[in-house]
Design an enzyme around this catalytic site. Structure first.
Site, PDB file in Angstrom:
ATOM      1  N   GLU A 160      87.495  38.754  26.675  1.00 38.76           N
ATOM      2  CA  GLU A 160      86.951  38.295  26.047  1.00 38.76           C
ATOM      3  C   GLU A 160      88.731  37.426  25.910  1.00 38.76           C
ATOM      4  O   GLU A 160      88.441  36.280  24.881  1.00 38.76           O
ATOM      5  CB  GLU A 160      86.025  38.540  25.211  1.00 38.76           C
ATOM      6  CG  GLU A 160      84.905  38.737  25.941  1.00 38.76           C
ATOM      7  CD  GLU A 160      84.459  37.379  26.264  1.00 38.76           C
ATOM      8  OE1 GLU A 160      84.203  36.403  26.001  1.00 38.76           O
ATOM      9  OE2 GLU A 160      83.244  38.330  27.231  1.00 38.76           O
ATOM     10  N   HIS A 190      89.757  35.334  28.301  1.00 41.52           N
ATOM     11  CA  HIS A 190      89.726  33.875  27.692  1.00 41.52           C
ATOM     12  C   HIS A 190      90.284  32.890  27.153  1.00 41.52           C
ATOM     13  O   HIS A 190      90.250  32.086  26.819  1.00 41.52           O
ATOM     14  CB  HIS A 190      88.484  34.032  27.047  1.00 41.52           C
ATOM     15  CG  HIS A 190      87.400  33.851  28.836  1.00 41.52           C
ATOM     16  ND1 HIS A 190      87.678  33.528  29.996  1.00 41.52           N
ATOM     17  CD2 HIS A 190      86.281  35.283  29.314  1.00 41.52           C
ATOM     18  CE1 HIS A 190      86.869  34.058  31.141  1.00 41.52           C
ATOM     19  NE2 HIS A 190      85.148  34.714  30.344  1.00 41.52           N
TER      20      HIS A 190
HETATM   21 ZN   LIG Z   1      83.582  35.548  30.656  1.00 40.60          ZN
END
Ligand SMILES: [Zn+2]
Ligand SMILES: *[C@@H]1O[C@H](CO)[C@@H](O)[C@H](O)[C@H]1NC(C)=O
Ligand SMILES: *[C@@H]1O[C@H](CO)[C@@H](O)[C@H](O)[C@H]1NC(C)=O
Ligand SMILES: *[C@@H]1O[C@H](CO)[C@@H](O)[C@H](O)[C@H]1NC(C)=O
Ligand SMILES: *[C@@H]1O[C@H](CO)[C@@H](O)[C@H](O)[C@H]1NC(C)=O
Ligand SMILES: *[C@@H]1O[C@H](CO)[C@@H](O)[C@H](O)[C@H]1NC(C)=O
Ligand SMILES: *[C@@H]1O[C@H](CO)[C@@H](O)[C@H](O)[C@H]1NC(C)=O
Ligand SMILES: *[C@@H]1O[C@H](CO)[C@@H](O)[C@H](O)[C@H]1NC(C)=O
Length: 668
Positions: A289, A292
């Site tokens: 995450e 990202h």
């Molecule tokens: Zn993802």
């Protein structure tokens, strides 16, 4: 860990991920969906940072003075120590730089809103340990031109302002002329940003007068922070709506160079309380995450910057423009220099078409997603599907992508080895080649065998991401060869489970078992002990047998058994960092003879991703809550020792794929 919860500030990062216990139930990473809903406040680029014609990132009238001063350089005296964590080459190239602002490990500060604090002590400890480890890992990999002074987030002028001066020939051009009286505060997805983290804002009621009234005072900001991670633990609607969602994330604010400086990771509370909770899996989820939210996002690809002509990350870079394009077979790929060369190196091919392949499932036709295509980069931390934590790698292609954002200097040498597709050539993973037997990484039919890392027994299966290609996936239970206690009493197959055991294709049967002997026995994955004697050279021991040389690519017989053991080529005794979880260092060596010769550390607890000690110390010093961090690190170590990860995690994006994947391909 003992700070009052409302003031808990730690270093951390964001990730959006989903975790499943059932391999067949595909879990979704809802990152792309969530990011689409997040309002991102973007800073207008400052002229000195780029060519004068650099376009505005968004038609937003945020011409206020930049609130983050990350562009400035650090005092020259602060350079030395973080360089110790870098490779010789990098150190050399850093020395060549202009004196100011060599990149330094990114300081990620985690802030937990008070609504998140309804956690049990046990849950808090788990979460802090996992986030702390993830943040430490990411900080050890990525360096930035540090933010000088406290990090202050900007307020969204489109929210607080009802009337903006639009006439470019007046003094207060692009400033706010009238306040929006409904304005309350700023949010990062579900999290209300504290006023203390936000810059103030003013209203200029006259077109040309410098007179202003303060709508909101400026906050103190966050010292020693390059990235502010809001960590929200909740049973949100999104968590409930999507069973098996473990976490999700979004970035919320970018600086004048486009670098995300703030984001949120929402950890679904249920993920912390299950009996199947896995520390390593949670760490990987948070790293996923965070990657990202730091830039590996389809919403940010077009804002990546080319800093190759510049010695200083983030300064004097030019926009890369569009970096995603379709290749000849309609596979959308990221074409940036480090990604291309990392993939070429990985597949041992000079094909210039080898950009970083993006997952197309759930992406609009020809569209882009924020994950790697799992047929090609299975096992990568940024693949849409994350499996058992022993199989997930922070690979070089992913690190190269972060490097190509232009916002980070990345230590590529610390990438974990990606066995999947290693050296397999430019056509590897294509739909044209995966279904015939030309690749040792794919399988056909639906039989039993070995997961490609040979740590697990596997079953030949497909899923929606594989588009009809099939791979050996770890069995649902007792699949780990390295786990003492797996396996049954039946020793007709000669299996041995334990730290040094690996999966071998075999149809051995004890010669005594006359009934099996008569019918013959089919080849499947079995667990036998191995020890390395060189690169790609090893011996095998079956229950009751001597050590036998197993020549890679050959089959061998074992005295006292009927049938054969297949010796995998290019999988065992080659990758020092492919090991069972390192906390499982055997406490009961099965026999004196089982200690492997120390030629290769194939079965040792060694991971290139553990941050070097100096680096960890250096980053910890930069954190105001250093004591808190160290305590958390100790807790992480304890948790690590207890973690045995059996959960199966998947993460996906939510789009419509180009090719529909037939459900079953048993005939191929
Ligand atoms: Zn993802
Ligand atoms: C806190 O947890 C309790 C039970 O665990 C629950 O009843 C309560 O609603 C929760 N409060 C919040 C604010 O989530
Ligand atoms: C902008 O401001 C200038 C100077 O005040 C004025 O002459 C001009 O007419 C204005 N333009 C518009 C479009 O209002
Ligand atoms: C497998 O696919 C490749 C690429 O299409 C082809 O060249 C090769 O002949 C195929 N092999 C078999 C056994 O079908
Ligand atoms: C896996 O577990 C299920 C239920 O616990 C059991 O029925 C099954 O036999 C197990 N399979 C293996 C391979 O151990
Ligand atoms: C085979 O069976 C005989 C007796 O049935 C037993 O003595 C011998 O140990 C067995 N051999 C193996 C390899 O299990
Ligand atoms: C084991 O498998 C091989 C093929 O790999 C086959 O030739 C052999 O007959 C099998 N042996 C037994 C005992 O099933
Ligand atoms: C290993 O074997 C030696 C002699 O062969 C013996 O003295 C020693 O105790 C054994 N060690 C273990 C751990 O079994």
């Amino acid at each position: 860990m003992v700070l009052p919860p409302s003031q808990r500030l730690w270093v951390g990062m964001l990730v959006v991920l989903v975790v499943t216990e059932l391999p067949e139930a595909l879990q979704k990473c809802i990152f792309d969906e969530v990011q689409a809903q997040a309002r991102v406040v973007r800073a207008a680029p400052k002229h000195p940072d780029g060519p004068p014609n650099e376009r505005r990132l968004r038609a937003q009238a945020d011409q206020e003075p930049p609130l983050t001063s990350g562009q400035q350089t650090n005092p020259p005296g602060r350079r030395a120590s973080p360089l110790r964590g870098l490779t010789v080459t990098q150190t050399r190239s850093l020395r060549k730089m202009a004196a100011p602002a060599s990149p330094q490990p990114i300081r990620i500060r985690t802030w937990t809103p008070t609504e998140s604090n309804n956690l049990s002590e046990a849950e808090k400890e788990k979460l802090e340990a996992a986030v702390e480890e993830a943040v430490r890992m990411v900080s050890s990999l990525l360096s930035v031109s540090r933010v000088e002074g406290p990090l202050l987030l900007r307020r969204d002028i489109n929210k607080y302002c009802k009337f903006l001066w639009r006439n470019s020939s007046i003094a207060n051009y692009n400033r706010c002329g009238r306040a929006n009286h409904n304005y309350r505060t700023e949010r990062c997805l579900d999290v209300t940003i504290p006023d203390d983290h936000l810059a103030g804002c003013d209203i200029y009621t006259e077109a040309d007068s410098p007179r202003r009234t303060e709508l909101r005072p400026g906050g103190a900001g966050l010292p020693s922070t390059d990235y502010l991670l809001y960590l929200h633990v909740q049973a949100t609607d999104k968590c409930r709506a999507e069973p098996n969602v473990l976490a999700y994330a979004a970035h919320c604010q970018t600086d004048t160079r486009g670098r995300p400086v703030a984001g949120v990771v929402v950890i679904c509370r249920d993920g912390l309380s299950g009996a199947t909770y896995s520390h390593q899996a949670t760490v990987q989820t948070v790293i996923h995450e965070l990657f990202h939210a730091l830039g590996f996002s389809k919403d940010l690809f077009h804002t990546w910057r080319d800093c190759s002509s510049n010695s200083q990350v983030g300064a004097g870079c030019s926009p890369r423009g569009k970096v995603t394009h379709s290749d000849g077979s309609a596979q959308v790929r990221i074409y940036t220099p480090s990604v291309i060369s990392a993939l070429q190196r990985h597949l041992a091919s000079a094909d210039p078409e080898l950009g970083g392949p993006l997952e197309n499932l759930h992406a609009p036709s020809g569209g882009v997603s924020s994950h790697w295509e799992s047929r090609l980069l299975q096992g990568s931390i940024m693949a849409a599907v994350l499996g058992d934590s022993t199989t997930v790698r922070i690979d070089r292609v992913t690190l190269a992508a972060l490097q190509d954002t232009g916002w980070y200097t990345v230590d590529l040498s610390r990438a974990q080895s990606l066995v999947w597709g290693d050296g397999a050539g430019a056509m590897f993973g294509s739909l044209a080649t995966c279904r015939n037997k030309s690749s040792a990484f794919f399988c056909t039919g639906s039989g039993f065998g070995c997961h490609y890392l040979h740590l697990h027994k596997g079953e030949c299966q497909t899923d929606q991401y594989l588009e009809g290609c099939r791979v050996y996936k770890p069995l649902k239970n007792e699949s780990e060869c390295w786990k003492e206690g797996n396996g049954r009493e039946e020793d007709w197959s000669g299996e041995i489970f334990g730290f040094h055991s690996r999966c071998f294709f075999s149809n051995l049967t004890r010669q005594n078992r006359s009934e099996v002997l008569l019918s013959g026995s089919s080849v499947e994955g079995r667990c036998y002990r191995h020890r390395c004697s060189g690169a790609n050279r090893y011996q095998v021991q079956v229950s009751g047998s001597e050590w036998v040389d197993c020549t890679a690519g050959d089959t061998i017989q074992i005295k006292g058994y009927q049938g054969l053991v297949h010796c995998p080529d290019g999988r065992l005794c080659l990758y020092a960092d492919i090991t069972p979880p390192s906390d499982l260092v055997p406490t009961f060596p099965a026999s004196n003879a089982s200690d492997p010769p120390e030629t290769l550390p194939s079965a040792q607890s060694w991971s290139p991703l553990r941050p070097p000690a100096e680096l960890t110390a250096a980053s910890a010093l930069c954190v105001t809550a250093a004591a808190c961090l160290l305590a958390a690190a100790a807790a992480a170590a304890c948790l690590l020792a207890a973690a045995v990860c059996v959960s199966y995690r998947k993460c996906c994006s939510c789009r419509v794929r180009i090719h529909s994947a037939p459900e079953d391909h048993t005939d191929l």
